[in-house]
Structures are given as C-alpha cells and as structure tokens.
Design a protein around this motif. Structure first.
Motif, PDB file in Angstrom:
ATOM      1  N   UNK A   1      55.187  81.059 105.489  1.00 63.48           N
ATOM      2  CA  UNK A   1      56.298  81.605 106.276  1.00 63.48           C
ATOM      3  C   UNK A   1      57.640  81.421 105.577  1.00 63.48           C
ATOM      4  N   UNK A   2      57.677  80.532 104.605  1.00 65.28           N
ATOM      5  CA  UNK A   2      58.905  80.293 103.840  1.00 65.28           C
ATOM      6  C   UNK A   2      59.060  81.411 102.804  1.00 65.28           C
ATOM      7  N   UNK A   3      60.294  81.833 102.517  1.00 65.86           N
ATOM      8  CA  UNK A   3      60.496  82.898 101.515  1.00 65.86           C
ATOM      9  C   UNK A   3      59.701  82.641 100.243  1.00 65.86           C
ATOM     10  N   UNK A   4      59.055  83.692  99.737  1.00 66.47           N
ATOM     11  CA  UNK A   4      58.110  83.547  98.628  1.00 66.47           C
ATOM     12  C   UNK A   4      58.785  83.061  97.355  1.00 66.47           C
ATOM     13  N   UNK A   5      58.121  82.119  96.707  1.00 68.41           N
ATOM     14  CA  UNK A   5      58.562  81.602  95.414  1.00 68.41           C
ATOM     15  C   UNK A   5      57.345  80.989  94.726  1.00 68.41           C
ATOM     16  N   UNK A   6      57.513  80.560  93.515  1.00 72.20           N
ATOM     17  CA  UNK A   6      56.396  79.922  92.808  1.00 72.20           C
ATOM     18  C   UNK A   6      55.925  78.683  93.554  1.00 72.20           C
ATOM     19  N   UNK A   7      56.870  77.923  94.093  1.00 76.12           N
ATOM     20  CA  UNK A   7      56.529  76.696  94.813  1.00 76.12           C
ATOM     21  C   UNK A   7      55.706  77.000  96.062  1.00 76.12           C
ATOM     22  N   UNK A   8      56.094  78.006  96.830  1.00 78.53           N
ATOM     23  CA  UNK A   8      55.355  78.331  98.063  1.00 78.53           C
ATOM     24  C   UNK A   8      53.984  78.887  97.745  1.00 78.53           C
ATOM     25  N   UNK A   9      53.881  79.673  96.665  1.00 74.44           N
ATOM     26  CA  UNK A   9      52.573  80.200  96.280  1.00 74.44           C
ATOM     27  C   UNK A   9      51.635  79.056  95.877  1.00 74.44           C
ATOM     28  N   UNK A  10      52.175  78.120  95.101  1.00 74.47           N
ATOM     29  CA  UNK A  10      51.365  76.976  94.699  1.00 74.47           C
ATOM     30  C   UNK A  10      50.973  76.114  95.903  1.00 74.47           C
ATOM     31  N   UNK A  11      51.906  75.988  96.852  1.00 72.00           N
ATOM     32  CA  UNK A  11      51.616  75.205  98.064  1.00 72.00           C
ATOM     33  C   UNK A  11      50.486  75.863  98.863  1.00 72.00           C
ATOM     34  N   UNK A  12      50.539  77.183  98.998  1.00 69.30           N
ATOM     35  CA  UNK A  12      49.476  77.891  99.731  1.00 69.30           C
ATOM     36  C   UNK A  12      48.122  77.705  99.053  1.00 69.30           C
ATOM     37  N   UNK A  13      48.114  77.844  97.734  1.00 68.69           N
ATOM     38  CA  UNK A  13      46.857  77.663  97.003  1.00 68.69           C
ATOM     39  C   UNK A  13      46.336  76.234  97.176  1.00 68.69           C
ATOM     40  N   UNK A  14      47.252  75.266  97.149  1.00 65.72           N
ATOM     41  CA  UNK A  14      46.853  73.858  97.294  1.00 65.72           C
ATOM     42  C   UNK A  14      46.280  73.583  98.680  1.00 65.72           C
ATOM     43  N   UNK A  15      46.966  74.058  99.708  1.00 65.69           N
ATOM     44  CA  UNK A  15      46.476  73.840 101.072  1.00 65.69           C
ATOM     45  C   UNK A  15      45.135  74.544 101.292  1.00 65.69           C
ATOM     46  N   UNK A  16      45.003  75.753 100.730  1.00 64.42           N
ATOM     47  CA  UNK A  16      43.737  76.474 100.859  1.00 64.42           C
ATOM     48  C   UNK A  16      42.600  75.723 100.191  1.00 64.42           C
ATOM     49  N   UNK A  17      42.890  75.136  99.015  1.00 59.93           N
ATOM     50  CA  UNK A  17      41.871  74.358  98.300  1.00 59.93           C
ATOM     51  C   UNK A  17      41.501  73.096  99.090  1.00 59.93           C
ATOM     52  N   UNK A  18      42.510  72.423  99.640  1.00 58.23           N
ATOM     53  CA  UNK A  18      42.258  71.192 100.406  1.00 58.23           C
ATOM     54  C   UNK A  18      41.408  71.488 101.636  1.00 58.23           C
ATOM     55  N   UNK A  19      41.729  72.555 102.352  1.00 54.60           N
ATOM     56  CA  UNK A  19      40.962  72.931 103.542  1.00 54.60           C
ATOM     57  C   UNK A  19      39.504  73.189 103.182  1.00 54.60           C
ATOM     58  N   UNK A  20      39.296  73.930 102.082  1.00 55.43           N
ATOM     59  CA  UNK A  20      37.942  74.265 101.655  1.00 55.43           C
ATOM     60  C   UNK A  20      37.147  73.013 101.298  1.00 55.43           C
ATOM     61  N   UNK A  21      37.797  72.065 100.617  1.00 56.67           N
ATOM     62  CA  UNK A  21      37.103  70.856 100.171  1.00 56.67           C
ATOM     63  C   UNK A  21      36.837  69.905 101.339  1.00 56.67           C
ATOM     64  N   UNK A  22      37.830  69.672 102.175  1.00 55.36           N
ATOM     65  CA  UNK A  22      37.653  68.737 103.298  1.00 55.36           C
ATOM     66  C   UNK A  22      36.650  69.276 104.304  1.00 55.36           C
ATOM     67  N   UNK A  23      36.590  70.588 104.451  1.00 56.14           N
ATOM     68  CA  UNK A  23      35.577  71.166 105.346  1.00 56.14           C
ATOM     69  C   UNK A  23      34.177  70.766 104.888  1.00 56.14           C
TER      70      UNK A  23
END
Length: 540
Positions: free
Chosen positions: A406-428
């Motif tokens: 939801x935060x304006x797109x930037x390299x940091x937000x893209x990396x954060x989304x990828x990181x959270x997506x990876x964490x969700x997949x692994x912890x599941x």
C-alpha cells in the motif's frame, strides 16, 4: 475352541443348560468372558508399550514401517510437481508466448486470466472426483492396491499433457491427472498414520509436506533452467515428460509393501494383520499377537456395519469429519496459495523473471528444511500450539505484506513484499501445513478413515477451486492487479482459521486411537483434550 490371534476368530460357543424340550434355558458365558479378557489384557499391554516408547525406540522397533511410510508419502510428489509445474508455466516465456498474448500495458507476454485460473483448478477438479473414488475403493481393496491403481492411471494421463498443443487440451490433461492425485492424497496420510506406532505418527504423516516441497524444488530447478533464452517447446515439454520419473518405480516398490494391519483387522484377516505387523517391525522387539489384539480392541468398539459416507455426519463422527474438513480447507486460506504461486507472485511484486524463478527455488528449499524442523516441534510440543501460533504469525505477516504493497512503490517496498511473501510461504510449511497432515491422520475413526480423509480432501479442493480464481484475479495485471495487497484478503481468512482452530482443534499428541475414540464419544471440549485422563482399562 482356541481363539488364536493368527486365525480368523470363530464364535466361542458357551456352555448351555437345556430344558426338557431341548430349548436353551440358560447360557454360561464364562468362556466368552475369559476370551475377551485375555484379548483385552494383550491389547492393554501393547498400548502400554507404545506409550512407553521414545521416538528413537519406536524408530528402532519399526524401521520398515518408517520406510514404507516414506515410500507412500512419495506419491504426493506427483501432485506437488504438477501443481507447481502449471504455476511456473504461467510465468515461463516459452509457454506464455506459445499460448498467451502480448499485454501492451505491462509489455509482457501473459496467459489470459481465465485460462490461468482454469489450468490451475483443472487438476484440483479431477482430484475432487478422485478423492470420492478413493474412499470406497480403498475400503474394498485396501491402501496398497488402490495406490497401485492410481500409479498406473497416472502413467497413462501424463501422455495427454505431454502431447497437448492447446490450452483446452492442457485443461483436460490436468483434469485427468487429478483423478490419481485424489487417490494418493486420500490414502497417504491414512496409511502412514496406521502403519507406525504412536510416537511416529507426527513425523510419518508430516513427511508428506516435505515431499510437497521436494516436488516444488524439482519443478523450480527444471523450469529455472529453461526460463531464460529458450522459447522452444522443449522448455515445457521436457518438464512435463519428467513426470514419468515417478509412477513406475513407485508402483514396483508399492507392490511389495505390506497392507495396513488396521485395514486387515477391519476385514477380519487377523493372520495377515499379524504378518503385516511383523514385516513393519523387528520380530525381537514387536509382539504381533499383542499389537493385533490392540487393533481388535479398537475396531470392536466401533460399528460392525460396512462404512458409508452417511456415517461421517452422524454422532461423534460428525465432529471428527468437521475437524478433518476444516483443517484441510484452512490450508487454502492461510497463505498456501501464495506459496503455490510463488514465482508469479514475485514477478508481480516487481522482480525480474530470472530473480522470481530463483526466489521461488529458494522458497521451496527453505520449505523442505522447515518441514523437517517441524517434526521435532510437533513430536515434543504437540499439534495444537504449533498450529495456532504458526497461523497467528502468518496473519501478522500477511497484513504486513498488504501494508508494504500500500506504500508508494519503490525498490524497498518491492523487496519488502517479496520478503513477506517468502516468509509466509516458509512459515506455512513450518507450522500449519505439516501439523495439518498429522491431525488428518489422527482424527478420524479407524473404520471410517479412508472415507474421512477422502471427503476432507474434497473440502480442500472445493475451497481451493474458487480461491484459485480469486488469487489469479487479484495478482493478474489484467484482473484486480492487487499484487501484495492480496495480503489483506489472505490475512483476513487466516484470522478466521486461527479463531476456529482455537475453539475446535484438539490436542492428540501421545494419545492412542482408543483414547481418541473415547474422548470424541464423550464430547470432550477441544481445549480439554490434553488434560483428560483415560484409564487403560476403559472402553467407553
């Protein structure tokens, strides 16, 4: 008449007093009582031994049970491979340029949203049919032969997918491949939970999740090697053909596998059940006579009628069916679909195709490692706390994913989304997913287990099919184009699963099937299961 465990039991004829007309006036049932008491004593001794075993002692006593559980679990790799294969094909340049269209907005070749959804739900639709076939088939011919039927069918259906040259044919191929998936996924957790002793039920069933991760690793490695610079049909033909690696070798091994002794006892084949127990364990450490007596005790507590689907929704079995259905359905609502579409998710989060495939492969590798770590946690800390705290963590991560998107797109937000997506997949795959397999294998009654696991998996597919359409729509740039904001949606559904599990999921760690039967019949609340004491002599 002797009533030995190695032969089918014959009715013990009690002594009788007759009147002058030759009619029975009084029956002396001492012999009946004696035979029952001897069987119960043997059963109690076998159950006591299982309670006293440590995990390592159980492994040493039942090495072949561990081996055959491993082999049966391997059948899951075929569904995993194909599910992730289709998910990766949607992001594979050779596949998208052959069957998709060029999107002027994103300047990329993409598969139409409706076909993305259709391809990913076709296999699940076939598996939905397959699980309903699996229950009656397994109840009649056993786990071993039902699995062999599925493996031969799998060999045949791969041909259709290999020679497919249009999206409709791919859809039909996936639909037909789903039929044997349904047999494998219904039988594997039930068989694995039945052939191992109590202390090994968690790792024996959770290994299913490990093979799910291994299937995704193989797919990730294969498609990664073809995703860059290869626009030939071989880029998707070769990964498709690699499916033939699995069915025939597995069929050869399963031909020599022992049938579940619990299934044999249900069929009254006590001599075969005893031989099966001896094949699963070491003869000098396993008393087949007492083990089969323990199985008889549990089976005789249940109805003698032929199992049918109607019984799943009657009495205490209704609650058990709802738990299995709920735990299966929840797998689609707590982050699993992000895991299954990891590569496509990473692409939509702004990663390059090369990076997305690499991250997908890393995710799968981490999943396999964390599944193995979950064996330790679930074995020593139980099922309920791991499931609840793991799901709670993923709720937080999914909401965080939505906030990052939801935060304006930037390299940091893209990396954060990828990181959270990876964490969700692994912890599941560290908490909710492996625990689910254990709960599924333990919850159902012995007699209705093939039917319960089948209808539970059917609920999984019934929930998954619309969720696949929703997930594809939310991620696709020509659909909802939500990207990481889908975390809000899945975070909400995961929270519902969390609350439901808190009130409904019982703790069955360290419980024999007799104890589990009794607690369900007594309607013990889920949060009281762990504290409830069931005496070794209790049958009701």
């Amino acid at each position: 008449m002797s009533n030995e465990i190695g032969s089918v039991p014959q009715p013990i004829v009690p002594a009788a007093d007759y009147n002058e007309k030759g009619q029975v006036e009084h029956v002396n049932d001492v012999s009946v009582t004696k035979g029952h008491n001897e069987m119960k004593a043997d059963a109690m001794e076998a159950e006591k031994m299982e309670h006293q075993m440590t995990v390592l002692e159980a492994v040493r006593a039942y090495p072949m049970a561990c081996f055959w559980a491993f082999i049966m679990s391997f059948t899951i790799i075929m569904e995993s491979y194909d599910v992730f294969l289709i998910g990766n094909f949607i992001a594979l340049p050779a596949f998208t340029q052959r069957f998709g269209f060029f999107d002027e907005v994103t300047q990329k070749w993409i598969i139409a949203t409706k076909w993305q959804s259709a391809l990913q739900m076709a296999g699940q639709l076939g598996a939905l049919i397959g699980v309903f076939l699996a229950g009656p088939l397994t109840s009649r011919i056993g786990y071993k032969w039902a699995t062999l039927v599925g493996l031969m069918l799998m060999n045949a259906t791969i041909f259709i997918m290999f020679f497919a040259d249009s999206l409709p044919v791919f859809f039909v191929a996936q639909l037909l491949e789903g039929l044997p998936w349904g047999i494998f996924i219904a039988n594997a957790p039930a068989y694995c939970s039945e052939i191992v002793p109590m202390r090994l039920r968690a790792p024996a069933t959770q290994v299913l999740q490990m093979f799910w991760a291994i299937g995704s690793i193989i797919v990730g490695a294969v498609t990664y090697s073809y995703q860059k610079g290869n626009l030939e049909t071989s880029a998707y033909k070769i990964p498709t053909a690699l499916q033939w690696m699995f069915p025939t070798p597995l069929a050869v091994l399963m031909f020599f596998a022992p049938e579940s002794p619990w299934w044999l006892v249900r069929k009254g084949k006590l001599d075969q059940a005893a031989r099966s127990v001896e094949r699963l364990g070491k003869k000098n450490q396993v008393n087949a006579h007492e083990t089969v007596a323990m199985m008889r005790r549990v089976v005789e507590l249940e109805s003698e009628d032929s199992p049918n689907y109607i019984e799943l929704f009657k009495g205490s079995d209704l609650r058990r069916t709802l738990i299995v259905c709920g735990i299966y359905a929840a797998q689609n609502l707590a982050g699993n679909l992000i895991a299954n579409q990891a590569v496509y998710f990473f692409e939509q989060a702004g990663m390059s195709t090369d990076t997305a495939f690499a991250l997908g492969l890393i995710t799968s590798a981490l999943q396999m490692v964390f599944v193995m770590l979950s064996w330790i946690l679930t074995t020593y800390y139980g099922r309920r706390p791991i499931y609840i705290y793991g799901t709670l963590f993923n709720v937080v991560m999914l909401i965080a994913l939505g906030i990052a998107a939801s935060i304006p797109e930037s390299t940091a937000t893209r990396n954060a989304q990828a990181s959270f997506g990876l964490i969700v997949s692994v912890i599941f795959t560290f908490a909710a997913a492996p625990v689910s397999w254990c709960v599924i294998g333990e919850t159902s009654s012995i007699r209705l287990r093939p039917l319960t696991t089948g209808i539970g998996r059917a609920c999984y597919y019934i929930v998954e099919i619309p969720c696949i359409f929703l997930a594809s729509y939310m991620l696709n740039p020509t659909g909802g184009d939500l990207g990481g904001k889908c975390g809000y949606v899945w975070g909400g559904t995961a929270f519902i699963c969390l609350v439901t599990a808190y009130f409904c999921l019982p703790e069955m760690k360290g419980r024999s099937y007799r104890e589990i039967d009794i607690m369900f019949r007594r309607r013990i609340p889920a949060r009281q299961f762990e504290k409830t004491v069931i005496g070794p002599e209790e049958d009701e």
